[in-house]
Design a protein around this motif. Structure first.
Motif, PDB file in Angstrom:
ATOM      1  N   ARG A   1       0.833  -1.202   0.000  1.00 59.44           N
ATOM      2  CA  ARG A   1       0.000   0.000   0.000  1.00 59.44           C
ATOM      3  C   ARG A   1       0.868   1.252   0.000  1.00 59.44           C
ATOM      4  NH1 ARG A   1      -4.198  -0.450   4.781  1.00 59.44           N
ATOM      5  NH2 ARG A   1      -4.791   1.594   3.928  1.00 59.44           N
ATOM      6  N   ILE A   2       1.956   1.215   0.763  1.00 61.27           N
ATOM      7  CA  ILE A   2       2.867   2.360   0.793  1.00 61.27           C
ATOM      8  C   ILE A   2       3.493   2.566  -0.580  1.00 61.27           C
ATOM      9  CG2 ILE A   2       5.037   3.202   1.771  1.00 61.27           C
ATOM     10  CD1 ILE A   2       4.207   1.627   4.358  1.00 61.27           C
ATOM     11  N   ALA A   3       3.918   1.471  -1.223  1.00 66.21           N
ATOM     12  CA  ALA A   3       4.550   1.577  -2.539  1.00 66.21           C
ATOM     13  C   ALA A   3       3.574   2.086  -3.593  1.00 66.21           C
ATOM     14  CB  ALA A   3       5.123   0.223  -2.950  1.00 66.21           C
ATOM     15  N   GLU A   4       2.318   1.648  -3.510  1.00 66.41           N
ATOM     16  CA  GLU A   4       1.316   2.119  -4.474  1.00 66.41           C
ATOM     17  C   GLU A   4       1.049   3.610  -4.282  1.00 66.41           C
ATOM     18  OE1 GLU A   4      -1.875  -0.544  -3.636  1.00 66.41           O
ATOM     19  OE2 GLU A   4      -1.108  -2.144  -4.954  1.00 66.41           O
ATOM     20  N   LEU A   5       0.970   4.032  -3.035  1.00 66.65           N
ATOM     21  CA  LEU A   5       0.808   5.452  -2.746  1.00 66.65           C
ATOM     22  C   LEU A   5       1.985   6.250  -3.293  1.00 66.65           C
ATOM     23  CD1 LEU A   5      -0.486   7.847  -1.079  1.00 66.65           C
ATOM     24  CD2 LEU A   5       0.961   7.077   0.817  1.00 66.65           C
ATOM     25  N   ALA A   6       3.199   5.728  -3.065  1.00 69.20           N
ATOM     26  CA  ALA A   6       4.400   6.421  -3.532  1.00 69.20           C
ATOM     27  C   ALA A   6       4.413   6.521  -5.053  1.00 69.20           C
ATOM     28  CB  ALA A   6       5.645   5.687  -3.033  1.00 69.20           C
ATOM     29  N   ALA A   7       4.057   5.436  -5.725  1.00 68.39           N
ATOM     30  CA  ALA A   7       4.088   5.436  -7.188  1.00 68.39           C
ATOM     31  C   ALA A   7       3.132   6.484  -7.762  1.00 68.39           C
ATOM     32  CB  ALA A   7       3.740   4.045  -7.713  1.00 68.39           C
ATOM     33  N   GLU A   8       2.008   6.668  -7.093  1.00 65.38           N
ATOM     34  CA  GLU A   8       1.057   7.696  -7.553  1.00 65.38           C
ATOM     35  C   GLU A   8       1.669   9.092  -7.492  1.00 65.38           C
ATOM     36  OE1 GLU A   8      -2.291   7.252  -5.030  1.00 65.38           O
ATOM     37  OE2 GLU A   8      -2.931   5.317  -5.887  1.00 65.38           O
ATOM     38  N   ARG A   9       2.644   9.277  -6.610  1.00 61.66           N
ATOM     39  CA  ARG A   9       3.297  10.586  -6.455  1.00 61.66           C
ATOM     40  C   ARG A   9       4.642  10.643  -7.186  1.00 61.66           C
ATOM     41  NH1 ARG A   9       1.580  12.828  -1.326  1.00 61.66           N
ATOM     42  NH2 ARG A   9      -0.493  11.984  -0.879  1.00 61.66           N
ATOM     43  N   GLY A  10       4.948   9.604  -7.946  1.00 57.28           N
ATOM     44  CA  GLY A  10       6.216   9.583  -8.676  1.00 57.28           C
ATOM     45  C   GLY A  10       7.419   9.276  -7.808  1.00 57.28           C
ATOM     46  N   VAL A  11       7.196   8.607  -6.683  1.00 49.50           N
ATOM     47  CA  VAL A  11       8.263   8.276  -5.731  1.00 49.50           C
ATOM     48  C   VAL A  11       8.541   6.787  -5.807  1.00 49.50           C
ATOM     49  CG1 VAL A  11       8.909   8.252  -3.286  1.00 49.50           C
ATOM     50  CG2 VAL A  11       7.596  10.174  -4.217  1.00 49.50           C
ATOM     51  N   ARG A  12       9.809   6.415  -5.715  1.00 46.71           N
ATOM     52  CA  ARG A  12      10.199   5.011  -5.782  1.00 46.71           C
ATOM     53  C   ARG A  12      10.326   4.434  -4.371  1.00 46.71           C
ATOM     54  NH1 ARG A  12      14.528   3.987 -10.437  1.00 46.71           N
ATOM     55  NH2 ARG A  12      13.247   2.114 -10.634  1.00 46.71           N
ATOM     56  N   THR A  13      10.199   3.093  -4.290  1.00 44.01           N
ATOM     57  CA  THR A  13      10.188   2.426  -2.985  1.00 44.01           C
ATOM     58  C   THR A  13      11.148   1.253  -2.966  1.00 44.01           C
ATOM     59  OG1 THR A  13       7.859   3.035  -2.693  1.00 44.01           O
ATOM     60  CG2 THR A  13       8.750   1.324  -1.239  1.00 44.01           C
ATOM     61  N   LEU A  14      11.975   1.232  -1.934  1.00 42.72           N
ATOM     62  CA  LEU A  14      12.870   0.111  -1.652  1.00 42.72           C
ATOM     63  C   LEU A  14      12.327  -0.592  -0.417  1.00 42.72           C
ATOM     64  CD1 LEU A  14      15.538  -1.508  -1.947  1.00 42.72           C
ATOM     65  CD2 LEU A  14      16.667   0.289  -0.619  1.00 42.72           C
ATOM     66  N   VAL A  15      11.969  -1.866  -0.561  1.00 40.83           N
ATOM     67  CA  VAL A  15      11.378  -2.630   0.542  1.00 40.83           C
ATOM     68  C   VAL A  15      12.445  -3.513   1.168  1.00 40.83           C
ATOM     69  CG1 VAL A  15       9.631  -4.312   1.217  1.00 40.83           C
ATOM     70  CG2 VAL A  15       9.098  -2.584  -0.516  1.00 40.83           C
ATOM     71  N   ASP A  16      12.675  -3.283   2.448  1.00 46.96           N
ATOM     72  CA  ASP A  16      13.607  -4.088   3.233  1.00 46.96           C
ATOM     73  C   ASP A  16      12.846  -5.286   3.783  1.00 46.96           C
ATOM     74  OD1 ASP A  16      15.224  -5.244   5.137  1.00 46.96           O
ATOM     75  OD2 ASP A  16      15.783  -3.378   6.134  1.00 46.96           O
ATOM     76  N   GLY A  17      13.021  -6.422   3.117  1.00 49.12           N
ATOM     77  CA  GLY A  17      12.365  -7.656   3.551  1.00 49.12           C
ATOM     78  C   GLY A  17      13.324  -8.600   4.240  1.00 49.12           C
ATOM     79  N   ALA A  18      14.265  -8.065   5.004  1.00 48.68           N
ATOM     80  CA  ALA A  18      15.321  -8.890   5.602  1.00 48.68           C
ATOM     81  C   ALA A  18      14.758 -10.097   6.343  1.00 48.68           C
ATOM     82  CB  ALA A  18      16.176  -8.037   6.548  1.00 48.68           C
ATOM     83  N   HIS A  19      13.682  -9.909   7.110  1.00 45.93           N
ATOM     84  CA  HIS A  19      13.102 -11.005   7.894  1.00 45.93           C
ATOM     85  C   HIS A  19      11.981 -11.743   7.164  1.00 45.93           C
ATOM     86  CE1 HIS A  19      14.918 -10.705  11.937  1.00 45.93           C
ATOM     87  NE2 HIS A  19      15.053  -9.421  11.672  1.00 45.93           N
ATOM     88  N   ALA A  20      11.621 -11.308   5.972  1.00 44.85           N
ATOM     89  CA  ALA A  20      10.386 -11.804   5.366  1.00 44.85           C
ATOM     90  C   ALA A  20      10.466 -13.215   4.783  1.00 44.85           C
ATOM     91  CB  ALA A  20       9.911 -10.825   4.294  1.00 44.85           C
ATOM     92  N   PRO A  21      11.549 -13.630   4.103  1.00 46.74           N
ATOM     93  CA  PRO A  21      11.546 -14.993   3.533  1.00 46.74           C
ATOM     94  C   PRO A  21      11.302 -16.047   4.609  1.00 46.74           C
ATOM     95  CG  PRO A  21      13.346 -13.722   2.618  1.00 46.74           C
ATOM     96  CD  PRO A  21      12.774 -12.890   3.730  1.00 46.74           C
ATOM     97  N   GLY A  22      10.364 -16.917   4.358  1.00 47.72           N
ATOM     98  CA  GLY A  22      10.011 -17.948   5.317  1.00 47.72           C
ATOM     99  C   GLY A  22       8.894 -17.540   6.245  1.00 47.72           C
ATOM    100  N   LEU A  23       8.855 -16.281   6.654  1.00 47.28           N
ATOM    101  CA  LEU A  23       7.784 -15.800   7.537  1.00 47.28           C
ATOM    102  C   LEU A  23       6.584 -15.303   6.746  1.00 47.28           C
ATOM    103  CD1 LEU A  23       9.656 -13.884  10.382  1.00 47.28           C
ATOM    104  CD2 LEU A  23       9.070 -16.311  10.193  1.00 47.28           C
ATOM    105  N   VAL A  24       6.815 -14.836   5.533  1.00 43.78           N
ATOM    106  CA  VAL A  24       5.750 -14.351   4.652  1.00 43.78           C
ATOM    107  C   VAL A  24       5.785 -15.190   3.385  1.00 43.78           C
ATOM    108  CG1 VAL A  24       4.834 -12.391   3.363  1.00 43.78           C
ATOM    109  CG2 VAL A  24       5.980 -12.007   5.568  1.00 43.78           C
ATOM    110  N   ALA A  25       4.709 -15.876   3.092  1.00 40.89           N
ATOM    111  CA  ALA A  25       4.663 -16.658   1.854  1.00 40.89           C
ATOM    112  C   ALA A  25       4.776 -15.724   0.652  1.00 40.89           C
ATOM    113  CB  ALA A  25       3.360 -17.455   1.794  1.00 40.89           C
ATOM    114  N   ASP A  26       5.621 -16.105  -0.318  1.00 36.57           N
ATOM    115  CA  ASP A  26       5.822 -15.300  -1.527  1.00 36.57           C
ATOM    116  C   ASP A  26       6.177 -13.861  -1.170  1.00 36.57           C
ATOM    117  OD1 ASP A  26       5.205 -17.511  -3.157  1.00 36.57           O
ATOM    118  OD2 ASP A  26       3.074 -17.043  -3.090  1.00 36.57           O
TER     119      ASP A  26
END
Length: 411
Positions: free
Chosen positions: A183-208
């Protein structure tokens, strides 16, 4: 209040007790998987065999390393919901962030948004990027118990015409909660802003994890919850300018496009990458990833409750800190006032208690308040958390100068 109910010690499909599948020191209590992970014995053996093969015939090994890394990438990328052609192996999450920062060009007066729950090393990288171009970094303040809607609104309020980049965690390290990055990235894209997502802990805890994160770039560690050898992470992007991304070492694949140029990095020990699929397959075959997330959540909930129960008589506020968007494996328990009030103090307390009690822990700090961030994995058992209560809570109370029923303990 009913006593916490711990799940029984887990048994793997092979019949092995889960705890016995990891070569962890039995004299140490391991309650901090989230910081550095733990590698199963079967994966250690796989990596050792690969290293042995490299040592037996280096001239055969290194000229063919790119094709081996590519094969591992093809097996690993689907685990995070990504295509192999969009994914590159990197040594860790911070390396991935550095790769992206190195590719970006800003102008004087531009702005990068981070959060006050972000990982310090990633934020420091953003600050270094800003200094190179005369830009600035501003932290969006997110209350610990902010709902996803409130988090998104705070980003909406923080964006300005000068904002060029958002750096945001999929799972926060100091506070162990998920943020609504898509949702944050979609909001940013609407304003022409790019997003870097830090998913350091995400693999294994979040499917896909990469697929659901959104953003222009995503990265995640594989040596944390997937239990790969340390030094294995993925950078994923479909951005049209991804050919501006370069590995941290210039090597003979420099003329190849993204991601192939990342497959050859001189003589680095690429066995960390090559053994990663074995770690992912090990957990899937022995227990299943969906069941693993459920089991970790059960253990973390019971562990947090028994520790909070041990601290409740000694504070005015309930130490248990339920978050709006918890992750399966980690929970926060508030420390007595004055302990771990800074990151440095929290890190020092971690090592202090390890030396004093033989318990591996993680302590974090957020807005001047210290927390115990517990971690659970398949090898975790009720006795680990009971040991924390028996060994660590008296030490914590002593360091906080709290009077107990048995004695007056002073720092």
């Amino acid at each position: 209040m009913p006593a916490p109910v711990f799940p029984a010690p887990l048994t793997l499909n092979s019949g092995l007790r889960a705890r016995d599948a990891w070569p962890l020191d039995p004299e140490v209590i391991h309650l901090n998987h989230g910081s550095f992970g733990a590698v199963p014995s079967a994966v250690v053996a796989q990596q050792d065999a690969l290293r042995r093969r490299a040592d037996l015939s280096p001239v055969e090994w290194f000229p063919r390393i790119a094709e081996r890394v590519q094969a591992a990438r093809e097996r690993t990328a689907p685990f995070v919901g990504a295509r192999p052609e969009d994914s590159a192996f990197v040594p860790n999450a911070s390396a991935a962030a550095t790769v992206v920062y190195n590719a970006l060009r800003l102008s004087a007066g531009d702005e990068i948004l981070v959060t006050d729950q972000g990982y310090g090393a990633i934020t420091m990288g953003a600050q270094r990027l800003a200094r190179r171009f005369g830009a600035s970094v501003r932290a969006v303040e997110l209350p610990l118990l902010a709902s996803d809607d409130e988090v998104v609104q705070r980003f909406a309020d923080a964006l300005t015409p000068s904002t060029r980049l958002i750096v945001v965690d999929q799972i926060t390290s100091p506070t162990a909660r998920m943020l609504p990055t898509r949702r944050i990235a979609e909001l940013a894209a609407e304003r022409g802003v790019r997003t870097l997502v830090d998913g350091a802990h995400a693999p294994g805890l979040v499917a896909d994890a990469a697929a659901v994160a959104g953003g222009d770039w995503w990265f995640g560690n594989l040596h944390k919850w997937p239990c790969a050898p340390r030094g294995s992470a993925l950078l994923v992007t479909t951005a049209p300018d991804r050919d501006d991304l370069w590995p941290l070492i210039d090597s003979w694949a420099a003329n190849e496009p993204y991601p192939e140029r990342f497959d050859t990095q001189g003589t680095i020990d690429a066995t960390t990458y090559l053994a990663t699929p074995a770690s992912i397959d090990f957990i899937e075959t022995e227990f299943g990833w969906a069941h693993t997330r459920h089991a970790m959540a059960q253990m973390a909930d019971a562990g947090a409750e028994i520790i909070a129960e041990g601290l409740r008589p000694y504070g005015d506020e309930d130490p248990l800190t339920p978050l709006p968007s918890p992750v399966p494996s980690m929970r926060l328990v508030r420390l007595p006032l004055g302990l771990g009030s800074t990151r440095e103090e929290a890190d020092a307390l971690r090592m202090d208690l390890l030396d004093a009690t033989g318990v591996e822990t993680a302590f974090t700090s957020f807005r001047g308040i210290g927390y115990f961030r517990l971690s659970a994995h398949l090898y975790s058992e009720a006795s680990d958390f009971e040991a924390f209560v028996d060994r660590c809570i008296p030490q914590i109370l002593r360091r906080a100068g709290i009077r107990t029923a048995d004695a007056i303990v002073v720092s």
